[in-house]
Design a protein around this motif. Structure first.
Motif, PDB file in Angstrom:
ATOM      1  N   ASP A  80      13.240  -5.966   5.332  1.00  0.00           N
ATOM      2  CA  ASP A  80      14.470  -5.374   5.962  1.00  0.00           C
ATOM      3  C   ASP A  80      14.486  -4.426   6.058  1.00  0.00           C
ATOM      4  O   ASP A  80      14.958  -3.629   7.139  1.00  0.00           O
ATOM      5  N   ASP A  81      14.205  -3.538   4.890  1.00  0.00           N
ATOM      6  CA  ASP A  81      14.988  -2.729   4.827  1.00  0.00           C
ATOM      7  C   ASP A  81      14.030  -1.459   3.710  1.00  0.00           C
ATOM      8  O   ASP A  81      13.128  -2.054   2.778  1.00  0.00           O
ATOM      9  N   HIS A  82      15.186  -0.628   3.576  1.00  0.00           N
ATOM     10  CA  HIS A  82      13.747   0.328   3.152  1.00  0.00           C
ATOM     11  C   HIS A  82      13.668   0.088   0.808  1.00  0.00           C
ATOM     12  O   HIS A  82      12.933   0.603   0.338  1.00  0.00           O
ATOM     13  N   ASN A  83      15.180   0.083   1.073  1.00  0.00           N
ATOM     14  CA  ASN A  83      15.545  -0.765  -0.645  1.00  0.00           C
ATOM     15  C   ASN A  83      14.741  -1.892  -1.022  1.00  0.00           C
ATOM     16  O   ASN A  83      14.156  -2.297  -2.013  1.00  0.00           O
ATOM     17  N   ALA A  84      14.705  -2.416  -0.229  1.00  0.00           N
ATOM     18  CA  ALA A  84      13.034  -3.323   0.203  1.00  0.00           C
ATOM     19  C   ALA A  84      11.723  -3.663  -0.906  1.00  0.00           C
ATOM     20  O   ALA A  84      11.429  -4.169  -1.029  1.00  0.00           O
ATOM     21  N   ALA A  85      11.810  -2.688   0.712  1.00  0.00           N
ATOM     22  CA  ALA A  85      10.713  -2.000   0.237  1.00  0.00           C
ATOM     23  C   ALA A  85       9.866  -1.290  -1.148  1.00  0.00           C
ATOM     24  O   ALA A  85       8.661  -1.697  -1.689  1.00  0.00           O
ATOM     25  N   ARG A  86      10.945  -0.722  -1.282  1.00  0.00           N
ATOM     26  CA  ARG A  86      10.761  -0.003  -2.588  1.00  0.00           C
ATOM     27  C   ARG A  86      10.064  -1.291  -3.698  1.00  0.00           C
ATOM     28  O   ARG A  86       9.415  -1.141  -4.639  1.00  0.00           O
ATOM     29  N   VAL A  87      11.558  -2.322  -4.116  1.00  0.00           N
ATOM     30  CA  VAL A  87      11.368  -2.914  -4.706  1.00  0.00           C
ATOM     31  C   VAL A  87      10.129  -4.303  -4.806  1.00  0.00           C
ATOM     32  O   VAL A  87       9.208  -4.767  -6.117  1.00  0.00           O
ATOM     33  N   THR A  88       9.589  -4.385  -3.587  1.00  0.00           N
ATOM     34  CA  THR A  88       8.518  -5.120  -3.230  1.00  0.00           C
ATOM     35  C   THR A  88       7.346  -4.245  -3.812  1.00  0.00           C
ATOM     36  O   THR A  88       6.209  -4.944  -4.059  1.00  0.00           O
ATOM     37  N   ALA A  89       7.355  -2.840  -2.691  1.00  0.00           N
ATOM     38  CA  ALA A  89       5.704  -2.265  -3.302  1.00  0.00           C
ATOM     39  C   ALA A  89       5.805  -1.632  -4.984  1.00  0.00           C
ATOM     40  O   ALA A  89       4.470  -2.055  -5.575  1.00  0.00           O
ATOM     41  N   GLU A  90       6.833  -1.812  -5.627  1.00  0.00           N
ATOM     42  CA  GLU A  90       6.643  -1.822  -7.054  1.00  0.00           C
ATOM     43  C   GLU A  90       6.323  -3.005  -7.352  1.00  0.00           C
ATOM     44  O   GLU A  90       5.604  -2.886  -8.486  1.00  0.00           O
ATOM     45  N   SER A  91       6.414  -4.408  -6.791  1.00  0.00           N
ATOM     46  CA  SER A  91       5.573  -5.509  -7.948  1.00  0.00           C
ATOM     47  C   SER A  91       4.651  -5.512  -7.296  1.00  0.00           C
ATOM     48  O   SER A  91       3.383  -6.121  -7.814  1.00  0.00           O
ATOM     49  N   LEU A  92       4.035  -4.559  -6.427  1.00  0.00           N
ATOM     50  CA  LEU A  92       2.915  -4.632  -6.206  1.00  0.00           C
ATOM     51  C   LEU A  92       1.603  -3.541  -6.199  1.00  0.00           C
ATOM     52  O   LEU A  92      -0.076  -3.843  -6.450  1.00  0.00           O
ATOM     53  N   GLY A  93       2.101  -2.735  -7.054  1.00  0.00           N
ATOM     54  CA  GLY A  93       1.623  -1.139  -7.071  1.00  0.00           C
ATOM     55  C   GLY A  93       2.065  -0.164  -8.040  1.00  0.00           C
ATOM     56  O   GLY A  93       2.925  -0.537  -8.044  1.00  0.00           O
ATOM     57  N   THR A  94       1.458   1.045  -8.095  1.00  0.00           N
ATOM     58  CA  THR A  94       1.542   1.911  -8.523  1.00  0.00           C
ATOM     59  C   THR A  94       1.306   3.502  -8.179  1.00  0.00           C
ATOM     60  O   THR A  94       1.780   4.254  -8.934  1.00  0.00           O
ATOM     61  N   LEU A  95       0.417   3.325  -7.450  1.00  0.00           N
ATOM     62  CA  LEU A  95      -0.060   4.530  -6.565  1.00  0.00           C
ATOM     63  C   LEU A  95       0.158   4.567  -4.857  1.00  0.00           C
ATOM     64  O   LEU A  95      -0.648   4.077  -4.179  1.00  0.00           O
ATOM     65  N   PRO A  96       1.831   4.445  -4.954  1.00  0.00           N
ATOM     66  CA  PRO A  96       1.881   3.997  -3.237  1.00  0.00           C
ATOM     67  C   PRO A  96       1.501   5.187  -2.159  1.00  0.00           C
ATOM     68  O   PRO A  96       1.662   6.027  -2.750  1.00  0.00           O
ATOM     69  N   PHE A  97       1.455   4.853  -1.290  1.00  0.00           N
ATOM     70  CA  PHE A  97       1.338   5.387  -0.319  1.00  0.00           C
ATOM     71  C   PHE A  97       2.282   5.611   0.798  1.00  0.00           C
ATOM     72  O   PHE A  97       2.423   4.028   1.655  1.00  0.00           O
ATOM     73  N   LEU A  98       3.379   6.784   1.258  1.00  0.00           N
ATOM     74  CA  LEU A  98       4.522   6.171   1.495  1.00  0.00           C
ATOM     75  C   LEU A  98       4.977   7.308   2.834  1.00  0.00           C
ATOM     76  O   LEU A  98       4.388   8.034   2.692  1.00  0.00           O
ATOM     77  N   THR A  99       4.801   5.984   4.325  1.00  0.00           N
ATOM     78  CA  THR A  99       4.652   6.534   5.806  1.00  0.00           C
ATOM     79  C   THR A  99       5.640   6.269   6.416  1.00  0.00           C
ATOM     80  O   THR A  99       6.292   6.490   7.283  1.00  0.00           O
ATOM     81  N   THR A 100       7.375   6.003   5.576  1.00  0.00           N
ATOM     82  CA  THR A 100       8.351   5.614   6.070  1.00  0.00           C
ATOM     83  C   THR A 100       9.041   6.643   6.905  1.00  0.00           C
ATOM     84  O   THR A 100      10.045   6.904   7.454  1.00  0.00           O
ATOM     85  N   GLY A 101       8.285   8.127   6.693  1.00  0.00           N
ATOM     86  CA  GLY A 101       8.821   9.530   7.298  1.00  0.00           C
ATOM     87  C   GLY A 101      10.089   9.629   5.874  1.00  0.00           C
ATOM     88  O   GLY A 101      10.754   9.218   5.441  1.00  0.00           O
ATOM     89  N   VAL A 125      -4.712   5.232  -3.857  1.00  0.00           N
ATOM     90  CA  VAL A 125      -3.460   3.859  -3.372  1.00  0.00           C
ATOM     91  C   VAL A 125      -3.855   2.421  -3.969  1.00  0.00           C
ATOM     92  O   VAL A 125      -4.651   2.268  -3.414  1.00  0.00           O
ATOM     93  N   ASP A 126      -3.010   2.290  -4.281  1.00  0.00           N
ATOM     94  CA  ASP A 126      -2.526   0.914  -4.093  1.00  0.00           C
ATOM     95  C   ASP A 126      -2.178   0.486  -3.480  1.00  0.00           C
ATOM     96  O   ASP A 126      -1.551  -1.288  -3.791  1.00  0.00           O
ATOM     97  N   VAL A 127      -0.840   0.419  -2.845  1.00  0.00           N
ATOM     98  CA  VAL A 127       0.209  -0.069  -1.938  1.00  0.00           C
ATOM     99  C   VAL A 127       0.586   0.673  -0.942  1.00  0.00           C
ATOM    100  O   VAL A 127       0.771   2.074  -1.409  1.00  0.00           O
ATOM    101  N   VAL A 128       0.709   0.611  -0.107  1.00  0.00           N
ATOM    102  CA  VAL A 128       1.063   1.644   1.418  1.00  0.00           C
ATOM    103  C   VAL A 128       2.917   0.909   1.722  1.00  0.00           C
ATOM    104  O   VAL A 128       2.833  -0.555   2.203  1.00  0.00           O
ATOM    105  N   VAL A 129       3.479   1.927   2.225  1.00  0.00           N
ATOM    106  CA  VAL A 129       4.194   1.094   3.111  1.00  0.00           C
ATOM    107  C   VAL A 129       4.537   2.205   3.608  1.00  0.00           C
ATOM    108  O   VAL A 129       4.600   3.138   3.869  1.00  0.00           O
ATOM    109  N   THR A 130       5.380   0.946   4.874  1.00  0.00           N
ATOM    110  CA  THR A 130       5.277   1.655   6.795  1.00  0.00           C
ATOM    111  C   THR A 130       6.602   1.148   6.860  1.00  0.00           C
ATOM    112  O   THR A 130       6.868   0.174   6.135  1.00  0.00           O
ATOM    113  N   LYS A 131       6.863   1.565   8.442  1.00  0.00           N
ATOM    114  CA  LYS A 131       8.251   1.113   8.984  1.00  0.00           C
ATOM    115  C   LYS A 131       7.242   0.550  10.359  1.00  0.00           C
ATOM    116  O   LYS A 131       5.871   0.512  10.838  1.00  0.00           O
TER     117      LYS A 131
END
Ligand code: NAP
Length: 262
Positions: free
Chosen positions: A129-150, A204-210
């Protein structure tokens, strides 16, 4: 055929003035079409980008100074139709447009491209639902995020001081970033080959996007799928009740022609 003019009985005929709240490819597309139809078109840009892609017609740059400022502009400039074609995540501007249009009685249309909720890969992604949840979820999935949320969202991820984070933004970030973060300055559209190479090169081992939707930035999603990299998608903010919404410049043009012709 549309007649985008208002003719008062003894007053001179005046071309109908349309204000487009822009900053998107859809805003530029509808501006081009309306200029072609003979409207007086002004696109408003927030001024966040140093060399923005400019639409056809007139352009003004910078905030209005809140709802009151927007109302004053609409009245002063004799705007007859307001089109909110801002990015789906520009929720403050959308709310201001709705309130200003309601109070001035000016017809308002919301033009926003379809999101990716019906994308063929959507059920494979991690929706939050939001960026804080995205951070927590991404942390559980990988350690080399590609952050493309702006650029404006980077603060939500500031806790990632120990991670090697790859971020891609249009404009340089306005504040210092953690030492291990790497910045790519670029803007779409991107290609699948380019995104495959980028994700592989940076391991990269996890992608974060809007959930921006559209095709400009879709290639990273296809590339992530090919490489088996999980994707975290931030849902769009809710659309305020009472907005008339369309998803394409073509539909926006039809609505405006109808309103102007009616
Ligand atoms: P926002 O948070 O909804 O708006 C914040 C303030 O910026 C508004 O209250 C308004 O200031 C000003 N503003 C926003 N859009 C404007 C426009 N088109 N013309 C004049 N003033 C505008 O907006 P945002 O998310 O920062 O987005 C800013 C611009 O970037 C928008 O035009 C949007 O289409 C574009 N954009 C945004 C994103 C994104 O992810 N958010 C992505 C791509 C492009 P006042 O209150 O002073 O009027």
């Amino acid at each position: 055929m549309v007649q985008p003019r208002v003719a008062a009985r003894s007053a001179p005929v005046e071309v109908i003035r349309v204000l487009i709240l822009g900053g998107t490819a859809e805003a530029r597309a509808v501006a081009r079409q309306l200029v072609g139809d003979g409207y007086h078109v002004t696109t408003s840009l927030a001024g966040r980008v140093s060399s923005p892609a400019l639409p056809e017609g007139h352009v003004r740059i910078g905030g209005f100074g809140g709802i009151g400022g927007l109302m004053a502009y609409l009245v002063r400039e004799r705007v007859a139709v307001l089109v909110d074609a801002t990015h789906p995540f520009a929720s403050t501007m959308t709310q201001h447009a709705l309130e200003a249009a309601t109070m001035t009685g000016i017809p308002l249309l919301r033009l926003a491209r379809p999101g990716w909720t019906n994308h063929a890969l959507a059920d494979k992604w991690h929706w939050v639902d939001d960026h804080n949840a995205a951070r927590v979820t991404a942390e559980s999935l990988g350690t080399l995020p590609f952050l493309t949320t702006g650029r404006q969202t980077l603060g939500h991820y500031a806790q990632w001081t120990n991670l090697k984070v790859l971020i891609r933004v249009v404009e340089p970030p306005s504040s210092d970033l953690p030492r291990r973060w790497q910045v790519i300055l670029d803007r779409g559209p991107y290609t699948l080959d380019g995104e495959l190479a980028l994700l592989a090169r940076h391991t990269v081992d996890v992608v974060v996007t809007k959930n921006s939707g559209g095709t400009y930035t879709e290639a990273k999603l296809l590339a992530a799928q090919r490489l088996g990299i999980p994707v975290v998608v931030v849902r769009r903010p809710p659309t305020p009740a009472g907005l008339t919404c369309v998803e394409s410049a073509k539909a926006a043009r039809q609505w405006i022609n109808h309103v102007a012709g009616g």
